[in-house]
Design an enzyme around this catalytic site. Structure first.
Site: not given
Ligand code: BGC
Length: 557
Positions: A23, A29, A98, A200, A258, A334-335
């Site tokens: 968008n 997205d 998640d 998480d 996790e 991503h960490d």
């Protein structure tokens, strides 16, 4: 016994903000993910894990949730997730959401209610304590995001607990209402068709007695207190009650927990029918410092893979889980920074190190979890402006490095090499100005890559992408799912293991480093095996940097 579907799961982790923007707001997205499902299917993966997509003030990129029942408008709406689930299932791809159990956003209505006072029925959804002495926090425990875990709430003169950001208060799992509310949330999403959850930070659900202080910490100082807020034995009891209820509605719900600090022994205890099907731990990584520079403070030193140590860890993870339990196999998420930059070599040996490391890991026993972009050899995001880092720590590190005499670019590079945000750059779809991710500048930044992008690599059968596809395809074979794992003796930097299943056998041999090392003497005895994957290095007395080989035993008719 029928095998569970996740025994052959290959998980693809998508960070929705960075995957594909449709968008034009510079943020990825859900429609972008829907549009990319054919690409994802073509990779050969069969399970998608989406980082959080619920309504959130985005203090921690969605891990601070203020409404678990709705999609944040930056990602789309309920109909988009429904379409995504539907379209994914049409392609035999499972969806994992998640789920954040440990804390909410401070904007969540529960917390807003709790703030109204001690008598409010939501007060006990969170963790509160009185000050220890005048103006002194209840204890000396440190938050993972810096500062104390305690934040004073002036009106009541009490403190609330936050293990992560101040704006992410921890939930009180000893209150049965919290479990009930979370079960409802989980059931709502299962009812929408999701196949499981990535849980998480669940190992922090239960905390020890707040009267305890970390010993030997000078008065007025704080310290990380894992022994008081991670992996407490009661975690299993509360998690089990939660999981058992959701499994009643969906027995084959997949729980990818996790458990960042779990050792193989702890992981073994978390992998249970009524807990997690597998866990993500950070324990199998080993790094060593490779450059001493007095200008560089602790934590920012140049590091690389500690191959001998990591080999030992991988062996332990492969051999110490009980029969039938699977570890996860992963190089990055991503960490943490991206694998090719952190452990491989993103300049001289970019392709080769990306392929070698992938091969060494993913044909082991376990469930691969591949971070979006890893399959095209994406490297750490080159962050051009310190303002782009969200972590306050990055700014203070930057100031210190400049004061110590580093140039701006050097300082940025150094910070990006250890910062988790370096892994969150946008997906490189093509070589155009915005990497084919969006039509305008995006929320985090992109690397401009002429060669490492989907468009180019899809046309090249020698690309990292083509290699990943082949590897994922191989992974689905019974040999690499159920076969026994046997590690072979090698020099320290080489990882070599066999897989054996019925009459089938394979041998993986990888030089995990950029150094030339001595070849194993036993290699000659495999000379009649077929080379299935090959970096094309001739192995004589030595093995060249990042050499990789996969040999398959010939069928004996
Ligand atoms: C997530 C992090 C997040 C934290 C708090 C985790 O372990 O992976 O990205 O900051 O939990 O929710």
């Amino acid at each position: 016994m029928k095998e569970a579907w996740w025994e052959k799961a290959v998980v693809y982790q998508v960070y929705p903000k960075s995957f594909k923007d449709t968008n034009g707001d510079g943020i990825g997205d859900l429609k972008g993910i829907i549009d990319s499902l054919d690409y994802i299917k073509d990779l050969g993966v069969n399970t998608l894990w989406l980082n959080p997509i619920f309504i959130s003030p985005q203090i921690d990129n969605g891990y601070d949730i203020s409404n678990y029942y709705a999609i944040d408008e930056i990602f789309g709406g309920l109909e988009d997730i429904e379409t995504l689930i539907h379209e994914a299932h049409k392609r035999d791809i499972k969806i994992l959401l998640d789920l954040v159990l440990n804390h909410t956003s401070d904007q969540h209505p529960w917390f807003q209610e709790a703030l109204r006072g001690k008598a409010n029925i939501y007060r006990d959804y969170y963790l509160w304590a009185d000050e220890k002495a005048d103006g002194v926090a209840p204890n000396n425990w440190e938050s993972f995001f810096g500062g104390s875990v305690w934040e004073k709430e002036e009106k009541s003169n009490q403190y609330y607990f936050h293990l992560f950001a101040k704006k992410m208060p921890d939930l009180n799992w000893k209150n049965p209402e919290v479990k009930r509310a979370m079960v409802e949330i989980a059931k709502f999403w299962l009812d929408k068709g999701v196949d499981g959850f990535r849980l998480d930070a669940f190992i922090h659900m239960i905390k020890d007695d707040f009267n305890k202080d970390v010993p030997n910490v000078p008065a007025g100082e704080i310290a990380i207190a894992e022994e008081y807020y991670a992996n407490l034995p009661e975690v299993k009891r509360y998690l089990s009650e939660f999981i058992s209820e959701i499994k009643e509605v969906k027995p084959d719900c997949f729980i990818l927990g996790e458990a960042a600090s779990a050792t193989p022994e702890l992981a073994d205890s978390y992998i249970r029918e009524d807990l997690c099907q597998t866990v993500i731990s950070f324990d199998h990584f080993a790094e060593r410092i490779i450059e001493q520079d007095e200008r560089i403070p602790k934590g920012l030193e140049k590091r690389t893979l500690d191959a001998p140590e990591m080999k030992q860890k991988l062996k332990k993870w492969q051999h110490s889980l009980s029969e039938g339990k699977l570890p996860t196999l992963y190089w990055n998420n991503h960490d943490m920074p991206r694998v090719v930059s952190r452990f491989g070599d993103d300049t001289q040996y970019r392709d080769k190190s990306a392929k070698a490391l992938a091969l060494s890991m993913y044909l082991l026993r376990g469930i691969p979890v591949i971070l979006y972009g890893e399959e095209i050899g994406m490297k750490n995001l080159e962050i051009r402006d310190i303002e782009l880092f969200q972590s306050p720590q990055a700014t203070s590190q930057y100031i210190q490095l400049l004061e110590n005499g580093l140039k701006k670019e050097q300082a940025l590079r150094r910070i990006a090499s250890v910062n988790k945000e370096a892994s969150r750059g946008v997906m490189q779809w093509d070589a155009s100005e915005f990497a084919g991710f969006s039509t305008k500048a995006n929320w985090i930044g992109e690397n401009r890559e002429m060669f490492y992008n989907v468009a180019v690599e899809s046309q090249d059968e020698m690309s990292v992408l083509a290699f990943y596809k082949q590897l994922i395809q191989l992974k689905s074979e019974d040999l690499f799912t159920f076969g026994e794992v046997i590690f072979l003796e090698t020099t320290d930097n080489i990882l070599a293991y066999k897989r054996q299943y019925n009459q089938e056998e394979a041998l993986v041999l990888v030089n995990l480093t950029g150094e030339e090392v001595v070849a194993p003497a036993w290699l000659d005895s495999y000379s009649d095996w077929i080379l299935k994957m090959d970096s094309e290095d001739v192995i004589g007395k030595t093995v060249a940097p990042y050499t990789y080989k996969l040999y398959i035993k010939k069928d004996e008719e």
